[in-house]
Motif scaffolding. Structure first.
Motif, short mmCIF file in Angstrom:
data_model
loop_
_atom_site.label_atom_id
_atom_site.label_comp_id
_atom_site.label_asym_id
_atom_site.label_seq_id
_atom_site.Cartn_x
_atom_site.Cartn_y
_atom_site.Cartn_z
N LEU A 126 10.27 -4.48 2.40
CA LEU A 126 9.37 -4.78 1.30
C LEU A 126 10.08 -5.54 0.19
O LEU A 126 9.50 -6.43 -0.43
CB LEU A 126 8.75 -3.49 0.76
N ALA A 127 11.34 -5.23 -0.05
CA ALA A 127 12.11 -5.91 -1.11
C ALA A 127 12.39 -7.37 -0.77
O ALA A 127 12.70 -8.16 -1.67
CB ALA A 127 13.42 -5.17 -1.35
N ASP A 128 12.27 -7.75 0.50
CA ASP A 128 12.57 -9.12 0.92
C ASP A 128 11.34 -10.02 0.94
O ASP A 128 11.46 -11.23 1.21
CB ASP A 128 13.22 -9.12 2.31
N THR A 166 0.85 -1.18 0.00
CA THR A 166 0.00 0.00 0.00
C THR A 166 0.89 1.24 0.00
O THR A 166 1.74 1.39 0.88
CB THR A 166 -0.92 0.00 1.23
N HIS A 167 0.67 2.10 -0.98
CA HIS A 167 1.46 3.32 -1.10
C HIS A 167 0.66 4.56 -0.73
O HIS A 167 1.24 5.63 -0.56
CB HIS A 167 1.98 3.49 -2.53
N ARG A 168 -0.65 4.41 -0.61
CA ARG A 168 -1.51 5.54 -0.26
C ARG A 168 -2.46 5.12 0.84
O ARG A 168 -3.24 4.18 0.68
CB ARG A 168 -2.31 5.97 -1.49
N SER A 169 -2.38 5.81 1.94
CA SER A 169 -3.23 5.48 3.08
C SER A 169 -4.68 5.88 2.80
O SER A 169 -4.95 6.99 2.36
CB SER A 169 -2.72 6.23 4.32
N PRO A 192 5.02 3.42 2.68
CA PRO A 192 4.40 2.22 2.14
C PRO A 192 4.50 1.07 3.13
O PRO A 192 5.46 0.96 3.87
CB PRO A 192 5.22 1.93 0.88
N TYR A 193 3.47 0.22 3.14
CA TYR A 193 3.50 -0.97 3.99
C TYR A 193 2.90 -2.14 3.23
O TYR A 193 2.18 -1.96 2.25
CB TYR A 193 2.76 -0.75 5.32
N ALA A 194 3.22 -3.33 3.69
CA ALA A 194 2.70 -4.55 3.06
C ALA A 194 1.59 -5.14 3.91
O ALA A 194 1.77 -5.35 5.10
CB ALA A 194 3.81 -5.57 2.85
N ALA A 195 0.46 -5.39 3.28
CA ALA A 195 -0.60 -6.20 3.88
C ALA A 195 -0.35 -7.62 3.42
O ALA A 195 -0.34 -7.90 2.21
CB ALA A 195 -1.97 -5.70 3.45
N VAL A 196 -0.09 -8.50 4.36
CA VAL A 196 0.34 -9.87 4.06
C VAL A 196 -0.77 -10.86 4.43
O VAL A 196 -1.40 -10.72 5.48
CB VAL A 196 1.62 -10.22 4.87
#
Length: 145
Positions: A121-123, A85-88, A98-102
């Protein structure tokens, strides 16, 4: 939009309320998050066929039984998928982007969605071993194992 609705919106925007919305607190979801707040990750397990399930519900989707119990989870699993997600869409998450929803598939076979924590995020990759970390407010995070 009526003038009163516009005034209410302006008032809410000016409050600067940036708190994250709390987890749902009613019914079976309330029970699930109550365990999380106690530091326990528990999922429903069917008393007839033994199948684990999440999201909480009254009857087993495998056999239809309404006999079940909350059972403790290992908290271990692997990344099934994710999105960044790049936009809250809520002001409470603005500082996180940015954060990842997993979505992680846990050893019990259930899948749980949570924000990644401690993973660049790259990992992120499919099958990455992860664990669920619980916070005192009942929220969960997915962290590397």
């Amino acid at each position: 939009m009526s003038d009163s609705a516009g005034a209410a919106k302006s008032s809410a925007e000016s409050d600067g309320d940036s708190a994250k919305p709390p987890p749902r607190g009613e019914g079976l979801w309330g029970e699930f998050f109550a365990f999380c707040r106690q530091g326990e990750l528990r999922f429903q397990r069917c008393g007839e066929c033994g199948k684990w399930r999440h999201m909480p519900r009254e009857a087993c989707n495998a056999c239809g039984s309404t006999a079940w119990a909350w059972e403790p989870s290992s908290r271990h699993g692997r990344i099934y998928t994710w999105t960044v997600t790049h936009r809250s869409l809520h002001p409470g998450f603005a500082d996180d982007v940015p954060y990842a929803a997993v979505i992680a598939e846990l050893d019990e076979g259930v899948r749980i969605t949570a924000q990644a924590d401690g993973i660049d995020l790259a990992d992120l990759r499919l099958g990455l071993p992860v664990q669920v970390v619980l916070h005192h407010d009942g929220t969960c995070r997915i962290a590397p194992r």
